[in-house]
Design an enzyme around this catalytic site. Structure first.
Site, PDB file in Angstrom:
ATOM      1  N   GLU A  25      83.791  55.037  15.133  1.00 26.18           N
ATOM      2  CA  GLU A  25      84.759  53.969  14.947  1.00 26.18           C
ATOM      3  C   GLU A  25      86.134  54.618  14.833  1.00 26.18           C
ATOM      4  O   GLU A  25      86.350  55.476  13.982  1.00 26.18           O
ATOM      5  CB  GLU A  25      84.421  53.214  13.658  1.00 26.18           C
ATOM      6  CG  GLU A  25      85.483  52.251  13.206  1.00 26.18           C
ATOM      7  CD  GLU A  25      85.251  51.768  11.781  1.00 26.18           C
ATOM      8  OE1 GLU A  25      86.042  50.947  11.331  1.00 26.18           O
ATOM      9  OE2 GLU A  25      84.292  52.209  11.117  1.00 26.18           O
ATOM     10  N   ASN A  29      96.433  52.849  12.682  1.00 26.28           N
ATOM     11  CA  ASN A  29      97.515  52.034  12.164  1.00 26.28           C
ATOM     12  C   ASN A  29      98.742  52.932  12.144  1.00 26.28           C
ATOM     13  O   ASN A  29      98.677  54.046  11.649  1.00 26.28           O
ATOM     14  CB  ASN A  29      97.204  51.547  10.747  1.00 26.28           C
ATOM     15  CG  ASN A  29      95.934  50.732  10.696  1.00 26.28           C
ATOM     16  OD1 ASN A  29      95.612  50.037  11.646  1.00 26.28           O
ATOM     17  ND2 ASN A  29      95.215  50.825   9.599  1.00 26.28           N
ATOM     18  N   HIS A  62      90.412  54.928   8.174  1.00 25.60           N
ATOM     19  CA  HIS A  62      89.421  55.997   8.221  1.00 25.60           C
ATOM     20  C   HIS A  62      88.643  55.934   9.529  1.00 25.60           C
ATOM     21  O   HIS A  62      88.714  54.960  10.252  1.00 25.60           O
ATOM     22  CB  HIS A  62      88.458  55.897   7.030  1.00 25.60           C
ATOM     23  CG  HIS A  62      87.631  54.651   7.036  1.00 25.60           C
ATOM     24  ND1 HIS A  62      88.044  53.493   6.432  1.00 25.60           N
ATOM     25  CD2 HIS A  62      86.421  54.375   7.581  1.00 25.60           C
ATOM     26  CE1 HIS A  62      87.127  52.564   6.605  1.00 25.60           C
ATOM     27  NE2 HIS A  62      86.114  53.071   7.307  1.00 25.60           N
ATOM     28  N   MET A  93      78.132  49.604  -2.921  1.00 28.75           N
ATOM     29  CA  MET A  93      77.411  49.580  -1.639  1.00 28.75           C
ATOM     30  C   MET A  93      76.562  50.830  -1.510  1.00 28.75           C
ATOM     31  O   MET A  93      77.085  51.937  -1.467  1.00 28.75           O
ATOM     32  CB  MET A  93      78.380  49.486  -0.466  1.00 28.75           C
ATOM     33  CG  MET A  93      79.033  48.138  -0.330  1.00 28.75           C
ATOM     34  SD  MET A  93      79.911  47.972   1.234  1.00 28.75           S
ATOM     35  CE  MET A  93      78.551  47.891   2.390  1.00 28.75           C
ATOM     36  N   GLU A 108      83.732  57.770   7.181  1.00 23.52           N
ATOM     37  CA  GLU A 108      82.646  56.935   6.673  1.00 23.52           C
ATOM     38  C   GLU A 108      81.360  57.323   7.382  1.00 23.52           C
ATOM     39  O   GLU A 108      81.328  57.436   8.602  1.00 23.52           O
ATOM     40  CB  GLU A 108      82.951  55.460   6.908  1.00 23.52           C
ATOM     41  CG  GLU A 108      81.925  54.536   6.304  1.00 23.52           C
ATOM     42  CD  GLU A 108      82.328  53.069   6.400  1.00 23.52           C
ATOM     43  OE1 GLU A 108      81.665  52.254   5.744  1.00 23.52           O
ATOM     44  OE2 GLU A 108      83.279  52.740   7.127  1.00 23.52           O
TER      45      GLU A 108
END
Length: 138
Positions: A25, A29, A62, A93, A108
């Site tokens: 992924e 930004n 991330h 989580m 992640e």
């Protein structure tokens, strides 16, 4: 189901990503509403790259990568001396983790396929525990 949704209303892009081997992924930004030029920040809600030394909220975000077994991958990262922001059983989580790369960016670690939980993670955190994870975005 709408055209962008799969079973149980799960977005199709998420179903594809979470079931594709080696899916990465990427999010970028950039810029600032208040500063000229490039603004660099790891997105970790810290002061990395800030011009005034103050913590920056938001920023890059991330990277995320899927792996066959989050717990095994994290054990390998731990053995290599990587720093974790969240181990698989840390926080609310369970079954995913955040590890820092050498520059401090968060990576992640997500399962390829269903989210699973193991009793104890690489840091010795039990699945029914998880103290120690702090959400720095707040």
């Amino acid at each position: 189901h709408g055209p962008c949704q799969g079973p149980q209303g799960i977005p199709r892009f998420l179903l594809v990503c979470m079931n594709t081997p080696g899916c990465v992924e990427l999010t970028w930004n950039y810029g600032s509403e208040t500063e000229e030029g490039r603004v660099y920040n790891t997105g970790n809600s810290d002061a990395t790259g800030s011009s005034d030394g103050e913590k920056v909220r938001g920023g890059f975000g991330h990277l995320g990568i899927t792996v066959p077994d989050v717990y095994e991958a994290c054990q390998r990262f731990q053995d290599l001396g990587c720093e974790f922001s969240k181990t698989p059983n840390g926080g609310g989580m369970k079954g995913l983790a955040f590890v820092k790369d050498p520059d401090g960016y968060l990576i992640e670690i997500l399962p390829q396929g269903p989210m699973i939980t193991k009793e104890v993670d690489c840091a010795g955190v039990r699945a029914d525990g998880g103290e120690g994870y702090k959400d720095n975005s707040k």
